[in-house]
Design an enzyme around this catalytic site. Structure first.
Site, short mmCIF file in Angstrom:
data_model
loop_
_atom_site.label_atom_id
_atom_site.label_comp_id
_atom_site.label_asym_id
_atom_site.label_seq_id
_atom_site.Cartn_x
_atom_site.Cartn_y
_atom_site.Cartn_z
N GLU A 26 -21.23 10.98 5.44
CA GLU A 26 -20.20 9.84 5.17
C GLU A 26 -19.40 9.41 6.31
O GLU A 26 -19.37 9.94 7.09
CB GLU A 26 -19.19 10.49 4.02
CG GLU A 26 -18.35 11.61 4.47
CD GLU A 26 -17.24 12.05 3.81
OE1 GLU A 26 -16.37 11.13 3.55
OE2 GLU A 26 -16.64 13.08 3.55
N LYS A 160 -10.77 21.10 -0.52
CA LYS A 160 -9.92 21.58 0.32
C LYS A 160 -8.53 22.08 -0.52
O LYS A 160 -8.47 21.74 -1.53
CB LYS A 160 -9.06 20.07 1.01
CG LYS A 160 -9.70 20.02 2.22
CD LYS A 160 -9.19 18.49 2.90
CE LYS A 160 -9.61 17.36 2.05
NZ LYS A 160 -10.78 17.08 1.77
N1 PSU Z 1 -12.65 16.07 2.83
C1 PSU Z 1 -12.31 16.12 4.23
N2 PSU Z 1 -11.88 14.97 4.84
C2 PSU Z 1 -11.82 13.73 4.37
C3 PSU Z 1 -12.32 13.80 2.75
C4 PSU Z 1 -12.66 15.05 2.19
O1 PSU Z 1 -12.32 17.10 4.83
O2 PSU Z 1 -11.73 12.88 4.74
C5 PSU Z 1 -12.39 12.57 2.26
C6 PSU Z 1 -13.89 12.47 1.70
O3 PSU Z 1 -14.40 11.18 1.90
C7 PSU Z 1 -13.57 12.36 0.13
C8 PSU Z 1 -12.37 11.66 -0.03
O4 PSU Z 1 -14.53 11.95 -0.65
O5 PSU Z 1 -11.70 12.27 1.31
C9 PSU Z 1 -11.42 12.04 -1.27
O6 PSU Z 1 -10.64 11.31 -1.32
P1 PSU Z 1 -9.66 11.12 -2.88
O7 PSU Z 1 -9.20 12.37 -2.91
O8 PSU Z 1 -8.84 9.96 -2.42
O9 PSU Z 1 -10.63 10.60 -3.86
#
Ligand code: PSU
Ligand code: MN
Length: 304
Positions: A26, A160
């Site tokens: 990604e 996380k």
């Molecule tokens: N986990 C990480 N770093 C990130 C993300 C997740 O350690 O930058 C990013 C990923 O791209 C994940 C997104 O899909 O955050 C999720 O964002 P949201 O909670 O807005 O859906």
């Protein structure tokens, strides 16, 4: 009229044609998850790690409205170095393409694109999930619903610890998304080796994971993803006390500043990186590189 392209990097196109192992990567972790200038160096290390384990990296993102499966080094540099790169979940892809935007794809968008390109394995850091306070804010990452309908193996270090991990696991169960620990029955919490939840299943080798993927396809039960949760070794995790303090602080700041929607995850990650003087960054990088290595091994085993 403009037409909206989905382009493949030359090496990825060739590997897919030949049935060689490919690992999707990604770009949101590059543009929004890691601080500059480390992000570009790490993006290159991730790709190199995949290569070293015998697979072809396909970093996915949007450049001037083109969706690219297998960004070139110059394109990765562009997404890593510029301001104004949009964070793209699935729902944003068409709108961003029409605007000719530069964008970085989340777990949701990357897996959707990768699966439709025929890529079977994807490496990331941690998934999005159910946020704390979600019963009030309804903040649940689109990663979850997308993984429910996307056939791909996602190697990650769980979700996380900024999230409600238990609620996220409940949602994954409801959504029919398979979760296996890699050599563990304990679900990891990204920076933390063990987030405090037990998993029913584990796999003990890349070949074992590949067998599960093959069984899904042969059973016809592969409409959803398989999450392969790969925890950090305990001695590499972020110090627990430091973690808990910085997290509490970050959550309070986000609440105070009214941070909402897709800004929440980047905000909390940036807070971690500055408040731990870079220690969380070191841990974050280790997580991603370990996941890239395991994903490449699973892809190699799957292609064999
Ligand atoms: N986990 C990480 N770093 C990130 C993300 C997740 O350690 O930058 C990013 C990923 O791209 C994940 C997104 O899909 O955050 C999720 O964002 P949201 O909670 O807005 O859906
Ligand atoms: Mn959200």
């Amino acid at each position: 009229m403009t037409d909206f392209h989905l382009r493949y990097g030359a090496e990825v196109a060739e590997a897919l044609r030949a049935g060689r192992p490919v690992v999707a990567l990604e770009s949101t972790i590059i543009s929004h998850g890691l601080p500059r200038p480390d992000n570009l160096r790490v993006a290159r290390q991730i790709e190199q790690t995949v290569r070293d384990a015998g697979a072809v990296p396909a970093t996915i993102g949007m450049v001037a409205g083109d969706l690219v499966v297998g960004l070139s080094d110059a394109e990765v540099e562009r997404l890593a170095g510029r301001d104004g790169v949009a964070k793209l979940s699935v729902r944003d892809l068409a709108v961003a393409a029409a605007a000719g935007a530069d964008g970085a794809t989340t777990v949701a968008a990357t897996s959707a694109i990768a699966a439709s390109a025929g890529i079977k394995v994807f490496a990331t850091g941690g998934l999005g999930g159910v946020h704390r306070e979600a019963s009030r804010t309804f903040d649940e990452s689109a990663d979850l619903i997308t993984l429910a309908r996307t056939p791909i193996a996602v190697v990650c270090a769980g979700v996380k610890s900024i999230l409600d991990v238990g609620a996220t696991l409940e949602r994954l169960e409801t959504l029919g998304v398979g979760v296996v620990g890699y050599r563990t029955h304990r679900f990891p919490g990204f920076f933390i080796t063990d987030a405090g939840f037990t998993l029913d299943w584990s796999v003990d080798s890349p070949e074992h994971a590949a067998t599960v993927l093959r069984a899904q396809r042969e059973q016809g039960t592969h409409h959803g993803a398989l999450i392969i949760a790969n925890p950090l070794p305990e001695d590499e995790q972020l110090d627990r006390a430091l973690h808990d303090r910085v997290l509490a602080e970050g959550l309070a700041m986000a609440e105070r500043d009214g941070v909402a929607g897709k800004a929440v995850t980047p905000f909390l990650l940036a807070h971690f990186h500055s408040a731990t003087q870079g220690r969380s960054l070191t841990v974050n990088v280790r997580i991603i590189l370990r996941n890239a290595d395991l994903a490449a091994r699973v892809a190699v085993a799957s292609a064999a």
